[in-house]
Write an enzyme that holds these catalytic residues in place. Sequence first.
Site: not given
Length: 431
Positions: A131, A207
Site C-alpha cells: 500500500e 506508481k
Amino acid sequence: MSQPFRIGIAGLGTVGTGVIKVIQKNGDLLALRAGRPIEIVCVTAQSKSKKRGVDIGGYRWIDDIPAMADVDGLDAIVEVIGGSDGPAKALIEKALKKGIHVVTANKALLAHHGQQLSQMAEDSGAGLAYEAAVAGCIPIIKAVRESFTANRISAVYGILNGTCNYILTTMRETGCAFGDVLSEAQAKGYAEADPSFDIEGIDAGHKLSLLAANAFGTVPNFGAVEMTGIKDIQPIDIAFAGELGFKIKLLGIAKFDGKQLVQTVEPCLVPGQSPLGSIEDVYNAVFVEGDFFETPLLTGRGAGEGPTASAVVADIIDLARGHKIPAFGIPAARLKVPEYIDSSNIVARYYLRLSVLDEPGVIADLSAILRDLNISIESMIQRGRDPGQPVPVVLMTHKARFADIQEACARIDKLRTSIEPPRAIRVEQDL
Ligand SMILES: NC(=O)c1ccc[n+]([C@@H]2O[C@H](COP(=O)([O-])OP(=O)(O)OC[C@H]3O[C@@H](n4cnc5c(N)ncnc54)[C@H](OP(=O)(O)O)[C@@H]3O)[C@@H](O)[C@H]2O)c1
C-alpha cells in the site's frame, strides 16, 4: 494472548524508522486490531553504527540482507530499502519462496517485477502487500483492489508525485523558475539530492503502472508508461495557464477500454477550480472511473515518514489478521497483456505556446499549418507589440490528435519567424 506476529525490517531510513516508531508508540492498539502483538525481531540496513533516532537495541541486527529470510519463525519481512534490483529484490524473492509474507514500499521493484513476484507469493502462499508504494497514506491500492471490485474500471489518474506538485505549486505562487524552486525543495527535504526519478516522471510512472494493473487486471508494465517530466515547464506557461483559468499539474493517466491501454505521465493543464486543480503542495490525489460509480477523489500526503509508515503498518496488520489477496487483485497468471497505445493517438485539447517574430503574416502562416493538419483553434492570446522582435503567442486548440499537434509543432519550428521550439501541453478539461 495469541502468538505474536514476528517481523524483520530491512531498511532503517525515513520509512523504516517511521515503522519502528509507529509500532513502538501504538503497540497496544496494533495488537488489539491485529488480534496479536506485532513483534519486531530483527533489523538491517547498510550501517550498523548510524544513529537512527529510534531505539533498535532490542532487535537482532542482520549483516547479510537476504539472510534475514533465514531468521527462525519470522512471519513477515518489511522491505524498505528501495531499488528495482539488488538486495531488496534478493531478500523479497527469498522470503516469498519460503512462504514468508512481504510488506514493501518499493514501487520501482514492483513496477519492474510485479507479476513475477506476485506469482512467487501465490506459489508459496505468502502475502505481498505494498500500500505504501503508491500515494503514501491514501489507501488507493486497497480501494482499487478491494473496495471498487464491483466495477469495470476504465480510467485511473491523478497527481502521484508530491515533489513535482510542490514545485509546480511554488512556481505558480512565486513566479520563480524551475531550477530555483527545485533547489529550495531540496533544502526543505521535499526533493532528493538526485531528483531525477521525481522530476522526470519516473516515480509517478512506477506508481501509475501499479495502479493500472490493479484497476484493469493487466500486467504491471512500467516499460509501457510514456513519461514527460516537469523540468521544461516555464513560469510563462504557468502564468498563461492561470490567465486561461488552468493550473499545470503532473498527471499520471491510465485509460483502458477492455483491450487497449494507454499510460502516460505528463504535465497537463487542469481547470484551476476543479478537484484536481485544488490539490496543492506535496499532496497527492487519485481518481478512479468505474461503470457503476461516480469518480471518487482520494487525496492525502503522498510521502514522508508518518504517512508512509502508517500505510506499511496497515499492511502488517492485514497480514497478521490473516487477510491476504493476490498482489494485483487477481491471480498473477490471469493478468492480461493489453494492446498498448502510444500517446500519439491521444485526442485532447492542447495549449500551444509559440515564440514568434512580431511581423505581418506570421499568424496567417501558423493558421495555415494548423488548418492543413485539421487542428482548429479555440482561442488565442498574443501579448505585446514589438515589431520585428519575438513575442509569445498562446493558442488553445479544440480536440486534436497528439500526432497532429506534434507535426504542427515541427512545421512551426521550421518557420523563419519561429524563435523557440513550440511548447505543447495537453489540456485535461474534465478532471
Ligand atoms: N520516503 C518516503 O516518503 C517514501 C514514500 C513512499 C515509498 N517510499 C519507498 O520506501 C523505500 C525506502 O525509502 P526511504 O525514503 O526510507 O529511503 P532511505 O531513507 O534512503 O532509507 C533506505 C534504507 O535502506 C538502507 N539501504 C540502502 N541501500 C542498502 C543496501 N545496499 N543494503 C542494505 N541496506 C541498504 C539504508 O541504510 P543506511 O541507513 O545504513 O544507509 C537506509 O536505512 C523506497 O523503496 C522508497 O521508494 C518512500
